[in-house]
Design a protein around this motif. Sequence first.
Motif, mmCIF file in Angstrom:
data_model
loop_
_atom_site.group_PDB
_atom_site.id
_atom_site.type_symbol
_atom_site.label_atom_id
_atom_site.label_comp_id
_atom_site.label_asym_id
_atom_site.label_seq_id
_atom_site.Cartn_x
_atom_site.Cartn_y
_atom_site.Cartn_z
ATOM 1 N N VAL A 11 0.841 -1.200 0.000
ATOM 2 C CA VAL A 11 0.000 0.000 0.000
ATOM 3 C C VAL A 11 0.879 1.254 0.000
ATOM 4 O O VAL A 11 0.625 2.221 -0.733
ATOM 5 N N SER A 12 1.923 1.233 0.814
ATOM 6 C CA SER A 12 2.823 2.384 0.904
ATOM 7 C C SER A 12 3.503 2.651 -0.432
ATOM 8 O O SER A 12 3.630 3.810 -0.862
ATOM 9 N N ALA A 13 3.955 1.585 -1.097
ATOM 10 C CA ALA A 13 4.632 1.745 -2.384
ATOM 11 C C ALA A 13 3.714 2.390 -3.415
ATOM 12 O O ALA A 13 4.122 3.268 -4.179
ATOM 13 N N ILE A 14 2.453 1.965 -3.422
ATOM 14 C CA ILE A 14 1.486 2.535 -4.370
ATOM 15 C C ILE A 14 1.280 4.024 -4.096
ATOM 16 O O ILE A 14 1.285 4.853 -5.012
ATOM 17 N N VAL A 15 1.108 4.362 -2.814
ATOM 18 C CA VAL A 15 0.882 5.761 -2.436
ATOM 19 C C VAL A 15 2.095 6.620 -2.780
ATOM 20 O O VAL A 15 1.969 7.714 -3.349
ATOM 21 N N ILE A 16 3.283 6.129 -2.446
ATOM 22 C CA ILE A 16 4.510 6.897 -2.645
ATOM 23 C C ILE A 16 4.825 7.093 -4.126
ATOM 24 O O ILE A 16 5.262 8.171 -4.555
ATOM 25 N N MET A 17 4.594 6.059 -4.934
ATOM 26 C CA MET A 17 4.955 6.124 -6.352
ATOM 27 C C MET A 17 3.900 6.821 -7.210
ATOM 28 O O MET A 17 4.151 7.124 -8.371
ATOM 29 N N THR A 18 2.723 7.071 -6.637
ATOM 30 C CA THR A 18 1.700 7.813 -7.376
ATOM 31 C C THR A 18 2.118 9.283 -7.461
ATOM 32 O O THR A 18 2.352 9.910 -6.434
ATOM 33 N N PRO A 19 2.239 9.848 -8.659
ATOM 34 C CA PRO A 19 2.696 11.243 -8.795
ATOM 35 C C PRO A 19 1.793 12.215 -8.039
ATOM 36 O O PRO A 19 0.569 12.094 -8.059
ATOM 37 N N GLY A 20 2.413 13.138 -7.338
ATOM 38 C CA GLY A 20 1.673 14.140 -6.578
ATOM 39 C C GLY A 20 2.560 15.348 -6.351
ATOM 40 O O GLY A 20 3.531 15.568 -7.075
ATOM 41 N N GLN A 21 2.251 16.120 -5.307
ATOM 42 C CA GLN A 21 3.004 17.347 -5.088
ATOM 43 C C GLN A 21 4.461 17.079 -4.715
ATOM 44 O O GLN A 21 5.352 17.870 -5.087
ATOM 45 N N ASP A 22 4.745 15.977 -4.009
ATOM 46 C CA ASP A 22 6.126 15.660 -3.658
ATOM 47 C C ASP A 22 6.949 15.349 -4.906
ATOM 48 O O ASP A 22 8.101 15.786 -5.034
ATOM 49 N N THR A 23 6.355 14.614 -5.831
ATOM 50 C CA THR A 23 7.043 14.285 -7.081
ATOM 51 C C THR A 23 7.285 15.538 -7.907
ATOM 52 O O THR A 23 8.386 15.744 -8.448
ATOM 53 N N ALA A 24 6.254 16.376 -8.024
ATOM 54 C CA ALA A 24 6.382 17.601 -8.814
ATOM 55 C C ALA A 24 7.451 18.523 -8.228
ATOM 56 O O ALA A 24 8.258 19.106 -8.966
ATOM 57 N N LEU A 25 7.472 18.643 -6.896
ATOM 58 C CA LEU A 25 8.457 19.508 -6.255
ATOM 59 C C LEU A 25 9.868 18.941 -6.416
ATOM 60 O O LEU A 25 10.834 19.694 -6.646
ATOM 61 N N SER A 26 10.005 17.627 -6.327
ATOM 62 C CA SER A 26 11.319 17.001 -6.510
ATOM 63 C C SER A 26 11.841 17.240 -7.919
ATOM 64 O O SER A 26 13.028 17.520 -8.120
ATOM 65 N N LEU A 27 10.956 17.121 -8.908
ATOM 66 C CA LEU A 27 11.347 17.391 -10.302
ATOM 67 C C LEU A 27 11.785 18.841 -10.443
ATOM 68 O O LEU A 27 12.842 19.127 -11.021
ATOM 69 N N ARG A 28 10.979 19.753 -9.928
ATOM 70 C CA ARG A 28 11.295 21.178 -10.036
ATOM 71 C C ARG A 28 12.651 21.491 -9.419
ATOM 72 O O ARG A 28 13.486 22.191 -10.018
#
Length: 211
Positions: A11-28
């Motif tokens: 469950v954690s892996a699915i939540v973490i790997m789903t793109p969201g604000q953390d992913t967008a900020l990391s990319l930026r």
Amino acid sequence: MDTPLLLFLGVSAIVIMTPGQDTALSLRNTMAGGRSAGIATAAGVATGQLIWAVSAALGLVAILAAADTLFAAIKYAGAAYLIFLGIQSLKAALRGTVQKAGRDDLGAIDCLSTTKAFTQGIVSNLGNPKMAIFFASLLPQFVPQEAPAFAAMMGLGVVFCAMTLLWLSFYAFCVTWAGQFLQRPKVRRYVDGITGMALIGLGLRVSLLDK
């Protein structure tokens, strides 16, 4: 490894790997400051999650959920911060300018320090009260009945934070690997524009969160 823990990891892996604000900020931030800034952002996000995990384990999240004014204040502050970061990215995309600060793993980069990237990561995560509700609702489901609740919830919270740190750091390495391509002026403008719109959209979504 027992079944509840495996289920929690899944469950954690699915939540973490789903793109969201953390992913967008990391990319930026990886685009703006290179691999070190991306990893610092990941560390900031994980630190914010750890604070929410401690709060959930201590029962403080229940106070947040019950206090409408406090919940709204955190929600709108977090939303405003995401929108602010998104506008900055959109401005960079429209201007098509990159402040050169020497060469790093992404070539010519902006002046985003690891300290600033870490701060943005932790502020972004703490500004999302959805994470508090998430930890308060997820962690207790996987705590064994015979185990001390606080210790078990903290253990699960640390595992979740470690998985987040690893995933976002891996993401930063992937962006760095594609550095030469991503730093082409036209590509960089597109990435900044898409990231900016994503952060603004996520900020608006956070502002509409209900308990």
